[in-house]
Design a protein around this motif. Structure first.
Motif, short mmCIF file in Angstrom:
data_model
loop_
_atom_site.label_atom_id
_atom_site.label_comp_id
_atom_site.label_asym_id
_atom_site.label_seq_id
_atom_site.Cartn_x
_atom_site.Cartn_y
_atom_site.Cartn_z
N ALA A 1 -2.51 5.80 -14.16
CA ALA A 1 -3.32 6.78 -14.78
C ALA A 1 -4.49 6.24 -15.63
N ALA A 2 -5.15 5.18 -15.14
CA ALA A 2 -6.31 4.46 -15.75
C ALA A 2 -7.50 5.15 -15.64
N PRO A 3 -8.55 5.38 -16.42
CA PRO A 3 -9.65 6.37 -16.40
C PRO A 3 -10.27 6.03 -15.31
N LEU A 4 -11.01 6.90 -14.82
CA LEU A 4 -11.86 6.92 -13.55
C LEU A 4 -12.88 5.98 -13.70
N ALA A 5 -13.52 5.91 -14.76
CA ALA A 5 -14.77 4.75 -15.00
C ALA A 5 -14.08 3.36 -15.03
N LEU B 1 0.73 -1.22 0.19
CA LEU B 1 -0.02 0.09 0.04
C LEU B 1 1.06 1.31 0.03
N ALA B 2 2.02 1.24 0.87
CA ALA B 2 2.92 2.53 0.70
C ALA B 2 3.60 2.51 -0.61
N VAL B 3 3.95 1.43 -1.12
CA VAL B 3 4.60 1.29 -2.59
C VAL B 3 3.49 1.97 -3.61
N ALA B 4 1.97 1.44 -3.40
CA ALA B 4 1.25 1.97 -4.47
C ALA B 4 0.98 3.47 -4.30
N LYS B 5 0.94 3.94 -3.13
CA LYS B 5 0.54 5.39 -2.81
C LYS B 5 1.68 6.12 -3.62
N HIS B 6 2.90 5.58 -3.64
CA HIS B 6 3.98 6.40 -4.41
C HIS B 6 3.99 6.17 -5.75
N GLY B 7 3.06 5.38 -6.32
CA GLY B 7 3.25 4.85 -7.74
C GLY B 7 4.23 4.15 -7.91
N GLY B 8 4.67 3.29 -7.18
CA GLY B 8 5.88 2.23 -7.59
C GLY B 8 5.53 1.06 -7.64
N LEU B 9 4.21 0.34 -7.93
CA LEU B 9 3.94 -0.83 -8.22
C LEU B 9 4.44 -1.14 -9.65
N GLN B 10 4.39 -0.31 -10.63
CA GLN B 10 4.40 -0.70 -11.88
C GLN B 10 5.90 -1.22 -12.30
N THR C 1 -9.11 -3.95 -2.38
CA THR C 1 -9.73 -2.89 -3.26
C THR C 1 -9.00 -1.69 -3.15
N LEU C 2 -8.51 -1.34 -1.95
CA LEU C 2 -8.04 0.00 -2.04
C LEU C 2 -6.47 -0.10 -2.68
N LEU D 1 -4.14 1.24 -9.94
CA LEU D 1 -4.84 1.72 -11.17
C LEU D 1 -4.67 3.33 -11.26
N THR D 2 -4.53 4.03 -10.25
CA THR D 2 -4.50 5.46 -10.10
C THR D 2 -3.04 5.73 -10.62
#
Length: 326
Positions: A289-293, A25-34, A278-279, A285-286
């Motif tokens: 930059a995945a579309p909001l929908a 969750l910390a990694v994803a919060k800073h966009g590092g999962l990819q 889910t979080l 996904l955020t």
């Protein structure tokens, strides 16, 4: 049992997965999962190994209590007779050394976090401090070990310094874990009572524990909304999980037998896991930059999956018990 097999047994993978989740969750919060650098693997090893160090120390310290609470639990090899104290101490030392070695590869800050984790495990289980016997400090210190330490490793993996928003987000996860960990005492109350462990449940009763858990859940809800500032669609999805967990806390408070209590705790814990997954999906996904929908649609799909699981567990409560005991 070989020492390697004992290490794996003491890892208790369900809890280890939860710790790794908080790191991710910390990694994803800073966009590092990819990119998921090698550091994430090293951090996972450090977390898992330090947890093995903690479980071995706790099992040795609480052997008599575990003989009452978990007399036939294969997850506690000291009680089941699959291992002796000497073997557990060897695995304990090896786990702590592995945690420090993996942390050293990540840098001095990681070593510092690993040392904090090891210190917490000693303070929690071993005399003379033995925080597990402190009514208020026990859940607070466990939440630090299970949430804040993994979150710190996640920040180290992505090379990020903690921000005000990280404090809010990590704080929300911290109180969410407290909402869950105070319920552990329901399962362990016989041995705790026999050996004088002054848990929140034994000192103040079931209603107080349920209200404490609910207060922590609602605090998480507020902190989460402030930290993430989610769009309405995702906020509704999260609130659906919150309502499901609240409903199980209500069922726990009203249950008049232990089987009913364990069913309520098991189902609530499963929905809490679903909320975290889910979080994590939303943050991943955020960062892409995945579309909001698309983001809302995928998280809504997860809500449906866990909603079906919720109904299934309500109809087949023995599955909820198995999930909780693991």
């Amino acid at each position: 049992m070989t020492l390697l097999a004992l290490y794996v047994r003491m890892l208790r993978y369900r809890v280890a997965l939860m710790m790794w989740m908080f790191m991710l969750l910390a990694v994803a919060k800073h966009g590092g999962l990819q990119r998921m650098p090698l550091g994430a693997v090293l951090a996972a090893v450090a977390l898992g190994s330090s947890y093995v160090g903690a479980t071995t120390a706790n099992d040795i310290a609480d052997k008599e209590i575990d003989l009452v609470n978990h007399p036939r639990d294969r997850g506690r090899p000291l009680v089941s007779g699959d291992a002796d104290e000497r073997a557990l101490w060897i695995v304990h030392g090896a786990g702590n050394l592995a945690a420090l070695a993996a942390s050293a590869a990540l840098g001095r800050w990681a070593v510092g976090v690993a040392l904090v984790s090891i210190a917490i495990s000693y303070a929690y289980s071993i005399r003379p401090v033995r925080l597990s016997y402190r009514t208020y400090l026990a859940p607070a210190i466990l939440a630090a070990a299970y949430v804040l330490v993994p979150y710190a490793f996640g920040l180290i993996v992505v090379g990020a310094s903690p921000t005000r928003n990280d404090l809010l987000f990590a704080g929300s996860l911290y109180v969410l874990f407290i909402a869950r960990i105070v319920l552990k005492d329901f399962r362990d109350r016989d041995g705790d009572a026999m050996y004088g462990k002054p848990t929140l449940l034994l000192r103040f009763g079931k209603v107080a524990v349920c209200r404490t858990s609910l207060a922590a859940l609602l605090t998480w809800n507020v902190l989460f909304l402030v930290a993430i500032r989610p769009p309405l669609g995702f906020a509704v999805i999260v609130e659906a999980f919150v309502v499901a967990i609240w409903w199980q806390l209500r069922a726990l408070e009203q249950a008049d037998d232990r089987r009913g209590e364990q069913i309520a705790i098991g189902i609530g814990a499963r929905m809490g896991n679903g909320m975290l997954i889910t979080l994590l999906s939303w943050l991943a996904l955020t960062s892409q930059a995945a579309p909001l929908a698309h983001r809302i649609g995928f998280c809504a799909f997860l809500l449906v999956v866990y909603g079906i699981n919720y109904l299934s567990l309500a109809r087949h409560p023995q599955d909820a018990l198995i999930g909780y005991k693991g």
